[in-house]
Design a protein around this motif. Sequence first.
Motif, PDB file in Angstrom:
ATOM      1  N   ARG A  50       0.811  -1.219   0.000  1.00  0.00           N
ATOM      2  CA  ARG A  50       0.000   0.000   0.000  1.00  0.00           C
ATOM      3  C   ARG A  50       0.844   1.270   0.000  1.00  0.00           C
ATOM      4  O   ARG A  50       0.365   2.335  -0.389  1.00  0.00           O
ATOM      5  N   ASN A  51       2.088   1.172   0.435  1.00  0.00           N
ATOM      6  CA  ASN A  51       2.948   2.349   0.558  1.00  0.00           C
ATOM      7  C   ASN A  51       3.532   2.747  -0.784  1.00  0.00           C
ATOM      8  O   ASN A  51       4.216   1.962  -1.445  1.00  0.00           O
TER       9      ASN A  51
ATOM     10  N   GLY B 151      -5.708   5.253   4.407  1.00  0.00           N
ATOM     11  CA  GLY B 151      -5.245   6.372   3.608  1.00  0.00           C
ATOM     12  C   GLY B 151      -6.435   7.170   3.128  1.00  0.00           C
ATOM     13  O   GLY B 151      -7.592   6.776   3.294  1.00  0.00           O
ATOM     14  N   VAL B 152      -6.149   8.309   2.514  1.00  0.00           N
ATOM     15  CA  VAL B 152      -7.205   9.166   1.978  1.00  0.00           C
ATOM     16  C   VAL B 152      -6.907   9.486   0.522  1.00  0.00           C
ATOM     17  O   VAL B 152      -5.764   9.393   0.053  1.00  0.00           O
ATOM     18  N   LEU B 153      -7.947   9.849  -0.181  1.00  0.00           N
ATOM     19  CA  LEU B 153      -7.794  10.448  -1.495  1.00  0.00           C
ATOM     20  C   LEU B 153      -7.471  11.919  -1.245  1.00  0.00           C
ATOM     21  O   LEU B 153      -8.251  12.637  -0.636  1.00  0.00           O
ATOM     22  N   HIS B 154      -6.323  12.378  -1.761  1.00  0.00           N
ATOM     23  CA  HIS B 154      -5.696  13.623  -1.310  1.00  0.00           C
ATOM     24  C   HIS B 154      -6.300  14.874  -1.956  1.00  0.00           C
ATOM     25  O   HIS B 154      -5.670  15.526  -2.784  1.00  0.00           O
ATOM     26  N   PHE B 155      -7.509  15.246  -1.558  1.00  0.00           N
ATOM     27  CA  PHE B 155      -8.151  16.445  -2.091  1.00  0.00           C
ATOM     28  C   PHE B 155      -7.336  17.701  -1.787  1.00  0.00           C
ATOM     29  O   PHE B 155      -7.134  18.555  -2.643  1.00  0.00           O
ATOM     30  N   THR B 156      -6.891  17.836  -0.538  1.00  0.00           N
ATOM     31  CA  THR B 156      -6.174  19.053  -0.138  1.00  0.00           C
ATOM     32  C   THR B 156      -4.873  19.193  -0.902  1.00  0.00           C
ATOM     33  O   THR B 156      -4.534  20.279  -1.385  1.00  0.00           O
ATOM     34  N   LEU B 157      -4.143  18.104  -1.047  1.00  0.00           N
ATOM     35  CA  LEU B 157      -2.882  18.162  -1.774  1.00  0.00           C
ATOM     36  C   LEU B 157      -3.119  18.516  -3.239  1.00  0.00           C
ATOM     37  O   LEU B 157      -2.382  19.312  -3.830  1.00  0.00           O
TER      38      LEU B 157
ATOM     39  N   SER C 173      -1.792   7.157   1.089  1.00  0.00           N
ATOM     40  CA  SER C 173      -2.822   8.031   0.534  1.00  0.00           C
ATOM     41  C   SER C 173      -2.548   8.309  -0.933  1.00  0.00           C
ATOM     42  O   SER C 173      -1.397   8.389  -1.359  1.00  0.00           O
ATOM     43  N   TRP C 174      -3.612   8.478  -1.700  1.00  0.00           N
ATOM     44  CA  TRP C 174      -3.498   8.602  -3.151  1.00  0.00           C
ATOM     45  C   TRP C 174      -3.395  10.063  -3.567  1.00  0.00           C
ATOM     46  O   TRP C 174      -4.272  10.875  -3.242  1.00  0.00           O
ATOM     47  N   ILE C 175      -2.328  10.382  -4.307  1.00  0.00           N
ATOM     48  CA  ILE C 175      -2.132  11.723  -4.859  1.00  0.00           C
ATOM     49  C   ILE C 175      -2.666  11.717  -6.285  1.00  0.00           C
ATOM     50  O   ILE C 175      -2.186  10.975  -7.134  1.00  0.00           O
ATOM     51  N   TYR C 176      -3.659  12.558  -6.541  1.00  0.00           N
ATOM     52  CA  TYR C 176      -4.269  12.573  -7.862  1.00  0.00           C
ATOM     53  C   TYR C 176      -4.352  13.990  -8.398  1.00  0.00           C
ATOM     54  O   TYR C 176      -4.431  14.953  -7.635  1.00  0.00           O
TER      55      TYR C 176
END
Length: 510
Positions: A27-28, A282-288, A324-327
């Motif tokens: 996952r990492n 983890g989160v889906l990275h909305f803020t990033l 966490s996923w960076i999209y």
Amino acid sequence: MTPHPDYANTHDRAVAGRYEAREADWRNGAIVYQVIVDRFAPPNDPQAKRRLYPAPKHLRSWDESPDQGMFLPEYQVWSHEIDFWGGDLASLRGRLDHIQRLGADVVYLCPIHLAWTNHGYDALDYQQVRPEYGTRDDVVALADDLHGRCMRLVLDGVFNHMGRQSPAFQAALADPSAPTRTWFDFSDAYPGGARSWANATNLPELNLEDDGLRDYVYGGADSVVRSWLRDGADGWRLDVAFELGMSLLGEITAAAHAEKPGSLVLGEICNYPAEWFPELDGVLHFTLREILLRLADETIAAPHAQRMLTRLYADADYEHLLKSWIYLDNHDTARVANTIRDDAARRLATVLQFTLPGAVNLYYGTELGQRGGDDPESRAPMRWDRVTDGNPTLAWYRQLLDIRRSHRALRIGDLRWLVTERLIGFERYTDRIGDAVFVLANPSADTVGETVLLPDSKLMDSSGLIDQLTGRRHVSHRATVTIELPPHTAVVLVGDREPRHGYTPYKRVK
């Protein structure tokens, strides 16, 4: 004394086994390839599938593009929600070579359960696969294919709401004594008679406080969450997870881990991510994503963006941020070629997407340069005619993917911010100097020259630093590097430790 967040984790290389443990966890720092099955690969025999799309549904040709439709009040959906292109699980399995060649570790599927619309966020039955895609056995076969390629399968869990046409809702609507009546919140005060997500009457919300419903979704041994994991799925991406709340998310995550230790439960969290762990992996990275897009269009300057990123990575648990996923784009957004129209600025944003801590979430077709505005334009069929060695966008993504695969620190390393004035700068590092990667980016419209401090005690004086994007050589001097970056460009620097005529200053420092 608590370290300043800018320099947190600077002197902690010696934590025994940290990086090996991270590396053993799929996952990492993963590469996650997102697919809408209906739009990814054309079916072998489109005509044979037409019976699966009765009116008012419409099966369109693969070379057609989706466009905004009209609202159909009798069905409570928009017409573009019931346009289909015919992709299925069999056609997806036939195109796995492309995904594997990119170097993806995970295939994430938008909803595949039985639903009425093309997007599937109006579930009719979580335990059935929609017939347009195939059967549950086809999902098992896909998972087997992926595992044979050392890849994983993540499914979309839409547990905040169901579809209005679902048997569970229709039974509850017709009969106040129906067993599923307590799954929903009925009241004449609500549009459509039941509480619905965002007041969309086609999407009645689920009352997950109901014991029987919780047992069906995730609590019981044969629940939705647990049974799909037994059938080969490796994790769940939870839709509108921020509305499920932390307590319920913690229960879902615990159920998934009990069924399959090491599985992933990732939440679609629009909120600041700091307090959503460990309830989620983890989160889906909305803020990033928001920071990266504003950086690319120059509405946030580099120093301010770096302060925001520093705070984000300091506040949230780092081990979970690695998962966490960076999209930059997905099925709910315009494609990145539309949101960042300048080619150089878009490339800079992708460099940061691939080098900041986290897992890269790559939306199908983005690697080909596909364009598209907001839904439904962003959900166009995959352009297989663009999968050529002459496609510059595909070549760029392949380069970034190769860099990420080749450098361990980009996947599982710690983060240290560099001392800069007008640039964004950070180091990804492990306990080995050979893993260290320094990233410097100039998101402005001006050429920027700076001398940057490189606070890594194992970096040898006067040693070379090779930019992985261009091959250009830079030289570190007394723990600094002087660099000039044109507008909207970045460097990804790795130390040159190759001996010259048998000599290297790294002979006793590893």
